[in-house]
Design an enzyme around this catalytic site. Structure first.
Site, PDB file in Angstrom:
ATOM      1  CE1 TYR A   1      11.129  11.786   3.779  1.00 21.67           C
ATOM      2  CE2 TYR A   1      12.295  11.501   2.049  1.00 21.67           C
ATOM      3  CZ  TYR A   1      11.779  12.438   2.725  1.00 21.67           C
ATOM      4  OH  TYR A   1      12.114  13.636   2.669  1.00 21.67           O
TER       5      TYR A   1
ATOM      6  CB  CYS B   1      -8.891  -4.606   2.848  1.00 21.68           C
ATOM      7  SG  CYS B   1      -7.694  -3.647   3.813  1.00 21.68           S
TER       8      CYS B   1
ATOM      9  CB  ALA C   1      -0.924  -0.115   1.343  1.00 20.92           C
TER      10      ALA C   1
ATOM     11  CB  ALA D   1       7.041   0.569   2.240  1.00 21.84           C
ATOM     12  CB  THR D   2       9.967  -4.039   4.461  1.00 22.00           C
ATOM     13  OG1 THR D   2      10.064  -3.381   5.734  1.00 22.00           O
ATOM     14  CG2 THR D   2      11.278  -3.990   3.575  1.00 22.00           C
TER      15      THR D   2
ATOM     16  CB  SER E   1      15.906   6.883  14.610  1.00 19.31           C
ATOM     17  OG  SER E   1      16.903   7.101  15.544  1.00 19.31           O
TER      18      SER E   1
ATOM     19  CE1 TYR F   1     -36.527   9.378  12.017  1.00 21.98           C
ATOM     20  CE2 TYR F   1     -37.753  11.621  11.442  1.00 21.98           C
ATOM     21  CZ  TYR F   1     -37.623   9.939  11.687  1.00 21.98           C
ATOM     22  OH  TYR F   1     -38.700   9.596  11.591  1.00 21.98           O
TER      23      TYR F   1
END
Length: 453
Positions: A282, A48, A17, A110-111, A272, A427
Site C-alpha cells: 500500500y 502544519c 502523517a 509513505a515516504t 502499480s 443568522y
C-alpha cells in the site's frame, strides 16, 4: 486484498502523517507485528504547526510532538528513527537498511515529499540558507531568526506566506518573493490573492511578485539576495519553492510513477508495477498521485487531512473489508497573520488548463453583523461549470474553514447555481450577517449566465 494473516509482519517506510497513523491504528485493530522506518529523527509531530512556533503563537516545538518515541515503542511499534531504507525487493518481500535485511508480509510506502531548490541560482549552499520540511529544519530556522535582522523567503506559496507572517511578527525585516504574478498561485485566483497580499503588506512584509532571484550573495553565510537589479539584505534565506514526491526508492523497486511524479495507485491504494497492482503493498500520502474529482486527471495532494484519510483507507484494507479512496477536491485552508484563506475544487487557472468553461461569482461581506464588534471583511468566489459548482475560494478574518467544508460537500453533491443563489443560512449577529455572502456570489454568477443566454 486486505491482510488476513494473524501475527503477520508489516513494515512501514515513513514516519509522517500516513505512516504513523497506520502504525498506531494497527496496534489497536490488528495482531500484526509492526515495524516503522523513518529517515527523520522525529516522528508523530505536526508539520502544519511549525510556522506558529516560529511566530511565537505556540510556546515551543515540543508541543507539536503528539506521540514521543517512548510512547510509540510502548504500544508495540518497532520504531527505527534516523534510518533509511536503501532498497525494496518485492519478489522476496524484503527491505534492506545498511547491512540488515527485513522480511514483510505487507508493506506500506509513505515516504512523503522532498523540497525543491532551484539548481540554477548561485549561492544556495551558503550558510543560513534553509528549507522548511522537518521539525529539525524548523528548530534550525528558529535559532537563526533569533540573530537575524533581515530575512528573504523565496516562494510565495502557502508555507512561504505563513512564514512571512510568522517572522515579521518577530520584528524582523521580511521580504517574500514569488515568481508568479500573485502569491498563493496554486491555491487561489489572483483577485482573491490580492486581499492576502494586502494583509501581509499591512503587517510589514515586503511582497515582491513576478521575479526569481538572480543570486544569493555572501562569503560563508548569506548576506543578500539579488532580485532584479537590487541586492536585498538577508541574514537568513528560506526556500519555499515547492516539493516533489520522494519516490526514488519506489522507482528502484520497479513501482510505476505517473505524470505528476507520484506513485500510481488504484482505488485501494495498491501501487502499480508494470501495469498490475500489487496486493501486498500500500502507498499513501504525498508520494502518491490520486484523481482530481473535477478533471478526472492525476494530481498530488499535500494536505494533512487527505493524508489522514489515506491512512484510514490503508488501515481498513489491512484489517477488514476493502474500502476505496475516492477522487478528491483537496480542500485547503491556511491562516496567514490575522487572515484566513481557503479553497476547494478547481481554480480559474486549472479550469483553463483543462478546457473547462466556467462562470464565476464574487461577493464581499462581513463575518458578523455590522454593529457587532470584532467582525472582518469576507471575500467569496464561486466557480461554476454547466451551472454546477466546481470550485470555491474564501478569504476573511474568520469563518473560512466552515464555509470551505460546506462548499466542498456542495461540489460533491453537484449543487447548482440556482440552489446556492437561494441558499438557506442561519443568522446571529456575533457570527454572521443576515444574508450570507455565499448567496450573493451565486446570484452574481447566475446573472452572468443569464446575460450569456
Amino acid at each position: 486484498m486486505p491482510g488476513e494473516k494473524k501475527n503477520g509482519k508489516i513494515i512501514i517506510i515513513g514516519g509522517g502523517a500516513v505512516g504513523m497513523a497506520v502504525a498506531t491504528s494497527l496496534t489497536r485493530h490488528s495482531d500484526y507485528s509492526i515495524t516503522v522506518f523513518s529517515a527523520d529523527v522525529h516522528t508523530a509531530y505536526s508539520q502544519c504547526g511549525m510556522p506558529f512556533v516560529i511566530s511565537g503563537e505556540i510556546k515551543d516545538f515540543k508541543t507539536l510532538i503528539r506521540r514521543d518515541e517512548k510512547f510509540l515503542k510502548g504500544i508495540g511499534i518497532d520504531l527505527h528513527l534516523g534510518t533509511r531504507i536503501d532498497s525494496i525487493n518485492t519478489k522476496e518481500s524484503t527491505v534492506v537498511s545498511g547491512a540488515e535485511e527485513y522480511h514483510y508480509d505487507k508493506l506500506v510506502i509513505a515516504t512523503g515529499s522532498k523540497t525543491k531548490i532551484p539548481s540554477d541560482i548561485p549561492g544556495t549552499r551558503l550558510g543560513n540558507v534553509f528549507t522548511l520540511r522537518t521539525l529539525s529544519d524548523a528548530i534550525k530556522i528558529e535559532e537563526a531568526v533569533k540573530n537575524a535582522s533581515s530575512v528573504v523567503i523565496i516562494g510565495g506559496g502557502s508555507i512561504g506566506a505563513e512564514l512571512a507572517a510568522a517572522i515579521v511578527r518577530r520584528n524582523v525585516n521580511t521580504t517574500l518573493l514569488s515568481r508568479s504574478s500573485s502569491i498563493l498561485s496554486h491555491n487561489v485566483d489572483p483577485d482573491m490573492a490580492e486581499a492576502v497580499q494586502e494583509h501581509l503588506e499591512s503587517m510589514g512584509v515586503n511582497v515582491i511578485t513576478g521575479y526569481v532571484p538572480s543570486a544569493l550573495n555572501g562569503e560563508e553565510n548569506v548576506s543578500s539576495v539579488t532580485i532584479g537589479t537590487t541586492d536585498f539584505p538577508a541574514d537568513l534565506v528560506i526556500f519555499s519553492t515547492g516539493v516533489e514526491p520522494e519516490n526514488e526508492l519506489a522507482i528502484n523497486a520497479g513501482i510505476d510513477i505517473g505524470p505528476t511524479g507520484g506513485i500510481i495507485v488504484d482505488e485501494y491504494l495498491h501501487p502499480s508495477m508494470s501495469g498490475a497492482f500489487h496486493p501486498d503493498i500500500y502507498c499513501g500520502g504525498e508520494c502518491v498521485e490520486v484523481l482530481d474529482h473535477i478533471t478526472g486527471k492525476p494530481m498530488l495532494s499535500q494536505v494533512a487531512s487527505n493524508a489522514r484519510r489515506m491512512a484510514g483507507t490503508i488501515t481498513k484494507n489491512l484489517t477488514s473489508k476493502p474500502v476505496r479512496f475516492d477522487p478528491i477536491l483537496n480542500p485547503w485552508v491556511a491562516v496567514i497573520g490575522n487572515i484566513q484563506v481557503g479553497t476547494t475544487g478547481i481554480t480559474s487557472k486549472k479550469a483553463a488548463e483543462n478546457d473547462i468553461k466556467i462562470v464565476t461569482g464574487l461577493a464581499t461581506g462581513s463575518t458578523r453583523a455590522e454593529y457587532y464588534p470584532g467582525g472582518s471583511k469576507l471575500f467569496i468566489k464561486l466557480i461554476f461549470s454547466d451551472e454546477y459548482l466546481v470550485g470555491a475560494q474564501v478569504v476573511g478574518g474568520e469563518g473560512v474553514k466552515e464555509r470551505i467544508d460546506a462548499l466542498t460537500l456542495a461540489i460533491k453533491k453537484r449543487t447548482t447555481v440556482h440552489e446556492l443563489a437561494n441558499i438557506e443560512t442561519c443568522y446571529a449577529p456575533p457570527v454572521s450577517t443576515l444574508q450570507d455572502p455565499t448567496g450573493f456570489a451565486a446570484k452574481g454568477a447566475l446573472k452572468k449566465m443569464r446575460k450569456k443566454a
